[in-house]
Design a protein around this motif. Sequence first.
Motif, PDB file in Angstrom:
ATOM      1  N   MET A  23      46.800  47.869 -21.854  1.00 38.54           N
ATOM      2  CA  MET A  23      46.721  49.066 -21.032  1.00 38.54           C
ATOM      3  C   MET A  23      45.712  49.977 -21.544  1.00 38.54           C
ATOM      4  O   MET A  23      44.914  50.601 -20.878  1.00 38.54           O
ATOM      5  N   MET A  24      45.836  50.267 -22.884  1.00 41.89           N
ATOM      6  CA  MET A  24      44.853  51.183 -23.407  1.00 41.89           C
ATOM      7  C   MET A  24      43.373  50.757 -23.445  1.00 41.89           C
ATOM      8  O   MET A  24      42.472  51.517 -23.390  1.00 41.89           O
ATOM      9  N   ILE A  25      43.356  49.749 -23.555  1.00 47.22           N
ATOM     10  CA  ILE A  25      42.093  48.927 -23.556  1.00 47.22           C
ATOM     11  C   ILE A  25      41.429  49.210 -22.290  1.00 47.22           C
ATOM     12  O   ILE A  25      40.258  49.476 -22.237  1.00 47.22           O
ATOM     13  N   ILE A  26      42.086  48.719 -21.335  1.00 46.10           N
ATOM     14  CA  ILE A  26      41.774  49.033 -19.724  1.00 46.10           C
ATOM     15  C   ILE A  26      41.482  50.403 -19.431  1.00 46.10           C
ATOM     16  O   ILE A  26      40.326  50.746 -19.065  1.00 46.10           O
ATOM     17  N   GLY A  27      42.054  51.423 -20.066  1.00 47.17           N
ATOM     18  CA  GLY A  27      41.903  52.718 -19.611  1.00 47.17           C
ATOM     19  C   GLY A  27      40.623  53.000 -20.334  1.00 47.17           C
ATOM     20  O   GLY A  27      39.798  54.064 -19.839  1.00 47.17           O
ATOM     21  N   SER A  28      40.573  52.758 -21.617  1.00 46.37           N
ATOM     22  CA  SER A  28      39.377  53.370 -22.397  1.00 46.37           C
ATOM     23  C   SER A  28      38.062  52.718 -21.869  1.00 46.37           C
ATOM     24  O   SER A  28      36.932  53.431 -21.680  1.00 46.37           O
ATOM     25  N   LEU A  29      38.070  51.304 -21.334  1.00 50.74           N
ATOM     26  CA  LEU A  29      36.794  50.585 -20.896  1.00 50.74           C
ATOM     27  C   LEU A  29      36.391  51.239 -19.724  1.00 50.74           C
ATOM     28  O   LEU A  29      35.143  51.565 -19.428  1.00 50.74           O
ATOM     29  N   SER A  30      37.330  51.709 -18.911  1.00 44.63           N
ATOM     30  CA  SER A  30      37.002  52.479 -17.808  1.00 44.63           C
ATOM     31  C   SER A  30      36.409  53.839 -17.789  1.00 44.63           C
ATOM     32  O   SER A  30      35.610  54.423 -17.163  1.00 44.63           O
ATOM     33  N   LEU A  31      37.103  54.488 -19.051  1.00 47.49           N
ATOM     34  CA  LEU A  31      36.593  55.790 -19.330  1.00 47.49           C
ATOM     35  C   LEU A  31      35.019  55.841 -19.913  1.00 47.49           C
ATOM     36  O   LEU A  31      34.364  56.559 -19.288  1.00 47.49           O
ATOM     37  N   VAL A  32      34.874  54.770 -20.649  1.00 46.33           N
ATOM     38  CA  VAL A  32      33.360  54.570 -21.102  1.00 46.33           C
ATOM     39  C   VAL A  32      32.440  54.336 -20.199  1.00 46.33           C
ATOM     40  O   VAL A  32      31.216  54.188 -20.195  1.00 46.33           O
ATOM     41  N   GLY A  33      32.952  53.630 -18.947  1.00 45.39           N
ATOM     42  CA  GLY A  33      31.819  53.091 -17.839  1.00 45.39           C
ATOM     43  C   GLY A  33      31.605  51.823 -18.211  1.00 45.39           C
ATOM     44  O   GLY A  33      30.252  51.321 -17.719  1.00 45.39           O
ATOM     45  N   PHE A  34      32.397  51.104 -18.529  1.00 44.25           N
ATOM     46  CA  PHE A  34      32.154  49.640 -18.945  1.00 44.25           C
ATOM     47  C   PHE A  34      32.000  48.921 -17.394  1.00 44.25           C
ATOM     48  O   PHE A  34      32.505  49.420 -16.330  1.00 44.25           O
ATOM     49  N   PRO A  35      30.865  48.108 -17.382  1.00 47.40           N
ATOM     50  CA  PRO A  35      30.271  47.563 -15.949  1.00 47.40           C
ATOM     51  C   PRO A  35      31.575  46.711 -15.265  1.00 47.40           C
ATOM     52  O   PRO A  35      32.203  46.144 -15.682  1.00 47.40           O
ATOM     53  N   PHE A  36      31.517  47.366 -13.978  1.00 46.35           N
ATOM     54  CA  PHE A  36      32.429  46.836 -12.867  1.00 46.35           C
ATOM     55  C   PHE A  36      34.094  47.365 -13.161  1.00 46.35           C
ATOM     56  O   PHE A  36      34.664  46.917 -12.216  1.00 46.35           O
ATOM     57  N   LEU A  37      34.264  48.312 -13.893  1.00 48.90           N
ATOM     58  CA  LEU A  37      35.564  48.947 -14.080  1.00 48.90           C
ATOM     59  C   LEU A  37      35.308  50.226 -13.122  1.00 48.90           C
ATOM     60  O   LEU A  37      34.093  50.823 -12.751  1.00 48.90           O
ATOM     61  N   THR A  38      36.272  50.808 -12.828  1.00 50.54           N
ATOM     62  CA  THR A  38      36.414  52.037 -11.902  1.00 50.54           C
ATOM     63  C   THR A  38      35.460  53.160 -12.454  1.00 50.54           C
ATOM     64  O   THR A  38      34.672  53.660 -11.599  1.00 50.54           O
ATOM     65  N   GLY A  39      35.427  53.374 -13.630  1.00 50.21           N
ATOM     66  CA  GLY A  39      34.664  54.714 -14.233  1.00 50.21           C
ATOM     67  C   GLY A  39      33.222  54.108 -14.132  1.00 50.21           C
ATOM     68  O   GLY A  39      32.371  55.269 -13.898  1.00 50.21           O
ATOM     69  N   PHE A  40      32.738  53.094 -13.967  1.00 52.75           N
ATOM     70  CA  PHE A  40      31.423  52.592 -13.989  1.00 52.75           C
ATOM     71  C   PHE A  40      30.760  53.046 -12.695  1.00 52.75           C
ATOM     72  O   PHE A  40      29.472  53.381 -12.554  1.00 52.75           O
ATOM     73  N   TYR A  41      31.223  52.931 -11.841  1.00 56.67           N
ATOM     74  CA  TYR A  41      30.787  53.224 -10.312  1.00 56.67           C
ATOM     75  C   TYR A  41      30.735  54.790 -10.042  1.00 56.67           C
ATOM     76  O   TYR A  41      30.020  55.027  -9.117  1.00 56.67           O
ATOM     77  N   SER A  42      31.283  55.524 -10.844  1.00 55.90           N
ATOM     78  CA  SER A  42      30.924  57.134 -10.597  1.00 55.90           C
ATOM     79  C   SER A  42      30.168  57.474 -11.544  1.00 55.90           C
ATOM     80  O   SER A  42      29.150  58.509 -11.377  1.00 55.90           O
ATOM     81  N   LYS A  43      30.460  57.375 -12.712  1.00 57.39           N
ATOM     82  CA  LYS A  43      29.712  58.245 -13.906  1.00 57.39           C
ATOM     83  C   LYS A  43      28.107  57.776 -13.938  1.00 57.39           C
ATOM     84  O   LYS A  43      27.233  58.639 -14.164  1.00 57.39           O
TER      85      LYS A  43
END
Length: 670
Positions: free
Chosen positions: A382-402
């Motif tokens: 779970m922590m990996i998913i949250g961290s990757l989304s936070l850093v804007g890893f491609p095709f995760l949620t954070g990537f599409y806005s940051k």
Amino acid sequence: MYVLQIFLPFIASVSAGFFGRFLGYRGAALITTISVFFSFLLSLIIFYEVAFSGVLCHIQYSPWFESEFFSAQWGFYYDSLTAVMLIVITSISTLVHLYSISYMDGDPHLPRFMSYLSIFTFFMLMLVTADNFLQMFFGWEGVGLASYLLINFWFTRLQASKASIKAMLVNRVGDFGLALGIMAAFYVFKSVDFQTIFACAPYFADHHFIFFNTEFHALTLICILLFVGAVGKSAQLGLHTWLPDAMEGPTPVSALIHAATMVTAGVFMVARCSPIFEYAPNALIVVAIVGASTCFFAATTGVVQNDLKRVIAYSTASQLGYMVFACGISHYTVGVFHLMNHAFFKALLFLSAGSVIHALSNEQDMRKMGGVANLLPFTYSMMIIGSLSLVGFPFLTGFYSKDVILEVAFAKYTFSGEFAFILGSICVLFTSYYSFRLLFCTFLAPTSLFKSTTKHIHDAPILMAIPLIVLAFGSIFVGFFAKDFMIGLGTDFWSNAIFVLPQNLVLLEAEYIPLEYKMLPLFATFAGAVIAYIGNIVAVLFSYDLKTSVLGRKFYTFCNKRWFVDKVYNDFISQNVLSFGYNISFKTLDKGSFEICGPLGISQIFLSLTKFLSKLQSGFIYHYAVIMLLGLTTLVACITLLTYIDSNLIFILFIAFIFYNSYSKYSSNL
């Protein structure tokens, strides 16, 4: 249905708060969680009707204040912006309620805690559904009160009490600016109703008024004062100091404050007031610069933090900077889209951190962790998913806005846009570094745990695991599914909820910026991950030598001490204010001049006068006749002189006489 959606958490809070001793901790938890969950279901219906179907809803509930032409009512306004915020608030709040049942298990005051969570949710719903500034201010202050109660939930802890008081006082500064902004808006527009003010904003684009004997552009001053409120609530640079200290509360509180509710209120308010901000370009420049500066400050500070929750807290401040400067470059839709995405992965990070702390017997220092990936595989995932989304890893949620925020900042081609793009791009590197450093130090580095801690280690129980799984799906898929209809080219999702002048729209230009600038955040993300891996896994001794070098120690101390902002506030502002309050205001003025010129001085004068008059009582008639003659002569002389001498001078002489007489007696007594 619309009003019930707001008041369900309030009913649950009252039930758990007043009848918790009868319901028990299970009954109180059940009532509050189910009520907030039903509020979430109603939010889904509202989202479909308002956002997808385009049916706006405005409920005029009842009058509140009616005084001459000032009118404020209890009203609820639902548009696309409100619908998005309702989904975010109620979904995250429901998951936090469910998570808290297991996390706070065994706490004797669980009904009180659940009551506070629900009242927090209620005030946030009041804030986002308000149709006027005054009702929004009611929700705004209510959220501040609820945050004080939640941070101070463990009130026997000194640090928790200090953190809650700090949060309350710092937010009072911002709330004072917001109150002045509302007053200024009423002074200019003669209304506090959103629709009235927004409709009249273009006609006051060139209006000026006098403030502190100086002429100001009306809309610019209103927007800056409103933004001061956002600076306090959304922890922007200058009033950010309360946010890291808010970690003293239970972890579910941190998730609720940082992910979905309190800190996003400022961003929501700026987006709601977009029709005013669009006609105040200088205020937008201030918003963009403050947001970018906050982003950079929080990212550099989070790099050297060792407390697990503080790293995520500074990450929140940094991401809020992204949202604010997106609004400052007139892309409110992108800022709100990042707000929604950020809620899911930030709640996932905080609740995962809570799972780690829960498993390691309340240990929060990352230097005393390490090597628990095999012991906590679910939490690690779970922590990996949250961290990757936070850093804007491609095709995760954070990537599409940051990435979109950085692209529109580059395509703005203004000073504020370039400033925001440069600092935002640098912050991508820092964000990647501290996110991967958190993963490496907590889960993959050689263990530094005590044996007594590892003996009781356990992964998240089912009630804590369910919210994490739901948030993980949100952190992976929400950005992909929501991007096209929320910020896609030509979308009419926002309708009239957000207003942008045509010349400020650069979303189309952002699609055609050079490819290297589009790829820059991705390269920075991978660079941060590599540096974190080398510094915390491969070359730990080199990292230590670098940190203990002369320059490294100065940089580390400067960032670890939060740029010494707290020290400046404490030593140069707070200490001087307290010293002035005691030495000048209390001792010199209250107990000195005011008392001598007031009751003490007058009483001393009358006492001396009576003693003097008593000596004149000789019993001889000719003495009394002489005194009467002298008194009459003095009275005639005074009346004659009054026509030639200023009465103010006489008053000053009288006060000086009282002061001198009283002070001489006071000194002789000493």
